[in-house]
Design a protein around this motif. Structure first.
Motif, PDB file in Angstrom:
ATOM      1  N   MET A   1       0.924  -1.299   0.101  1.00 35.79           N
ATOM      2  CA  MET A   1       0.090   0.135   0.037  1.00 35.79           C
ATOM      3  C   MET A   1       0.826   1.269   0.111  1.00 35.79           C
ATOM      4  N   THR A   2       0.075   2.301  -0.500  1.00 35.91           N
ATOM      5  CA  THR A   2       1.103   3.351  -0.593  1.00 35.91           C
ATOM      6  C   THR A   2       1.056   4.243   0.726  1.00 35.91           C
ATOM      7  N   ASP A   3       2.589   4.754   1.055  1.00 33.90           N
ATOM      8  CA  ASP A   3       2.724   5.548   2.164  1.00 33.90           C
ATOM      9  C   ASP A   3       2.216   6.965   1.992  1.00 33.90           C
ATOM     10  N   LEU A   4       2.207   7.757   2.928  1.00 33.12           N
ATOM     11  CA  LEU A   4       1.769   9.113   2.783  1.00 33.12           C
ATOM     12  C   LEU A   4       2.926   9.877   1.783  1.00 33.12           C
ATOM     13  N   LYS A   5       3.905   9.875   2.256  1.00 31.64           N
ATOM     14  CA  LYS A   5       5.149  10.476   1.300  1.00 31.64           C
ATOM     15  C   LYS A   5       5.183   9.842  -0.053  1.00 31.64           C
ATOM     16  N   GLU A   6       4.652   9.067  -0.424  1.00 25.99           N
ATOM     17  CA  GLU A   6       4.592   8.516  -1.844  1.00 25.99           C
ATOM     18  C   GLU A   6       3.335   8.864  -2.529  1.00 25.99           C
ATOM     19  N   LEU A   7       2.354   9.500  -2.060  1.00 25.84           N
ATOM     20  CA  LEU A   7       1.118   9.429  -2.605  1.00 25.84           C
ATOM     21  C   LEU A   7       1.308  10.888  -3.651  1.00 25.84           C
ATOM     22  N   HIS A   8       0.440  10.761  -4.753  1.00 24.36           N
ATOM     23  CA  HIS A   8       0.439  11.865  -5.743  1.00 24.36           C
ATOM     24  C   HIS A   8      -0.874  12.552  -5.597  1.00 24.36           C
ATOM     25  N   PHE A   9      -0.980  13.966  -5.971  1.00 29.29           N
ATOM     26  CA  PHE A   9      -2.042  14.786  -5.982  1.00 29.29           C
ATOM     27  C   PHE A   9      -2.216  15.462  -6.975  1.00 29.29           C
ATOM     28  N   PHE A  10      -3.466  15.911  -7.213  1.00 27.84           N
ATOM     29  CA  PHE A  10      -3.827  16.699  -8.531  1.00 27.84           C
ATOM     30  C   PHE A  10      -5.003  17.589  -7.700  1.00 27.84           C
ATOM     31  N   ALA A  11      -5.164  18.891  -8.580  1.00 30.79           N
ATOM     32  CA  ALA A  11      -6.228  19.893  -8.408  1.00 30.79           C
ATOM     33  C   ALA A  11      -7.060  20.108  -9.395  1.00 30.79           C
ATOM     34  N   THR A  12      -8.309  20.353  -8.981  1.00 27.98           N
ATOM     35  CA  THR A  12      -9.220  20.541 -10.224  1.00 27.98           C
ATOM     36  C   THR A  12      -9.111  22.184 -10.628  1.00 27.98           C
ATOM     37  N   PRO A  13      -9.880  22.296 -11.875  1.00 31.13           N
ATOM     38  CA  PRO A  13      -9.785  23.680 -12.285  1.00 31.13           C
ATOM     39  C   PRO A  13     -10.979  24.342 -11.137  1.00 31.13           C
ATOM     40  N   GLU A  14     -11.175  25.585 -11.449  1.00 30.67           N
ATOM     41  CA  GLU A  14     -12.077  26.351 -10.457  1.00 30.67           C
ATOM     42  C   GLU A  14     -13.535  25.817 -11.014  1.00 30.67           C
ATOM     43  N   HIS A  15     -14.216  25.897  -9.887  1.00 35.28           N
ATOM     44  CA  HIS A  15     -15.553  25.504 -10.007  1.00 35.28           C
ATOM     45  C   HIS A  15     -16.472  26.259  -9.209  1.00 35.28           C
ATOM     46  N   ASP A  16     -17.821  26.148  -9.430  1.00 38.59           N
ATOM     47  CA  ASP A  16     -18.750  26.940  -8.293  1.00 38.59           C
ATOM     48  C   ASP A  16     -18.654  26.276  -6.917  1.00 38.59           C
ATOM     49  N   CYS A  17     -18.639  27.368  -6.051  1.00 42.93           N
ATOM     50  CA  CYS A  17     -18.301  26.752  -4.464  1.00 42.93           C
ATOM     51  C   CYS A  17     -19.679  26.192  -4.130  1.00 42.93           C
ATOM     52  N   SER A  18     -19.515  24.889  -3.286  1.00 36.63           N
ATOM     53  CA  SER A  18     -20.918  24.360  -2.952  1.00 36.63           C
ATOM     54  C   SER A  18     -21.462  24.910  -1.864  1.00 36.63           C
ATOM     55  N   TYR A  19     -20.554  25.891  -0.879  1.00 32.05           N
ATOM     56  CA  TYR A  19     -20.984  26.261   0.371  1.00 32.05           C
ATOM     57  C   TYR A  19     -21.322  27.952   0.513  1.00 32.05           C
ATOM     58  N   ILE A  20     -20.700  28.534  -0.464  1.00 35.37           N
ATOM     59  CA  ILE A  20     -20.838  29.885  -0.435  1.00 35.37           C
ATOM     60  C   ILE A  20     -21.277  30.472  -1.901  1.00 35.37           C
ATOM     61  N   GLU A  21     -22.355  30.887  -2.038  1.00 35.94           N
ATOM     62  CA  GLU A  21     -22.959  31.463  -3.144  1.00 35.94           C
ATOM     63  C   GLU A  21     -22.050  32.473  -3.767  1.00 35.94           C
ATOM     64  N   GLY A  22     -21.644  32.422  -5.187  1.00 33.99           N
ATOM     65  CA  GLY A  22     -20.898  33.397  -5.907  1.00 33.99           C
ATOM     66  C   GLY A  22     -19.529  33.147  -5.775  1.00 33.99           C
TER      67      GLY A  22
END
Length: 237
Positions: A1-22
């Protein structure tokens, strides 16, 4: 299993916030192809990550820090009078703990809950595919805590099991007026706190608190809380 230091991450493009309108939001995801160990997932939870289905994520917005991870420290939590009343009202419920699964009974309860309580949210309209992808599918250690009134299923708490606590992933319940006085959402949290205590786990993770989001205001009813601010958990009474 992957250890924390071996993980890869990716970020999404901007999208509408689910919590704060606008507002616009970005989300940071763990690579879904990673085999995340229980230890790594527990560490990620301490860094503010949450789980939705097989996806582990946290907010990653450029100019906003409104989403704050919160957890209840068992050593500081004392049930209030209203909490004790809720516990007493629900002493007649039967609890069953199961591995996540799909059934028509579960989906119909979830469907009613979304249709009546969250018809303005991202999960509306509910579907069987959405239910499975959101709550059943998981690469982590998860449980369905089912609450029965006699033989009637009236609530389900979806819980992730961490090394240092439980994570309240989602709760859905019967929204009928006849059951409203039971405060089933609150009782599910109080039950999870009792489960943490019985398992000798120090924290219950409640996900994100956003001051401007009315639907998240209930979380401050369980103070003192620890808030994750600038990478440090800070106790706020």
């Amino acid at each position: 299993m992957t250890d924390l230091k071996e993980l890869h991450f990716f970020a999404t493009p901007e999208h509408d916030c689910s919590y704060i309108e606008g507002y616009k939001a970005k989300t940071l995801f763990v690579d879904p192809q990673s085999d995340v160990s229980d230890s790594a997932y527990s560490q990620l939870s301490d860094l503010g990550f949450r789980r939705s289905g097989k996806h582990i994520y946290r907010p990653h917005c450029d100019h906003c820090q409104a989403c704050i991870s919160v957890r209840i420290p068992l050593t500081h939590f004392k049930p209030s009078k209203s909490h004790r009343r809720i516990i007493n009202k629900n002493k007649d419920l039967r609890i069953e703990i199961k591995a996540p699964y799909y059934s028509d009974e579960l989906f119909k309860l979830y469907q009613r809950y979304i249709n009546e309580r969250h018809h303005d949210g991202d999960m509306f309209p509910p579907s069987e595919e959405q239910f499975v992808g959101f709550l059943v599918e998981s690469n982590q250690t998860s449980e369905f805590v089912e609450f029965y009134l006699e033989d009637q299923l009236i609530a389900v708490a979806v819980v992730d099991v961490l090394q240092q606590g439980l994570s309240a992933t989602y709760t859905f319940y019967d929204p009928s007026e006849a059951l409203n006085k039971r405060s089933l959402g609150s009782y599910a949290i109080l039950w999870q706190l009792q489960a943490c205590e019985s398992r000798q786990l120090p924290y219950l993770y409640l996900g994100y608190w956003v001051q401007a989001c009315r639907k998240m205001s209930y979380k401050v009813n369980y103070r003192p809380l620890e808030f994750l601010i600038d990478g440090r958990w800070i106790l706020i009474r």
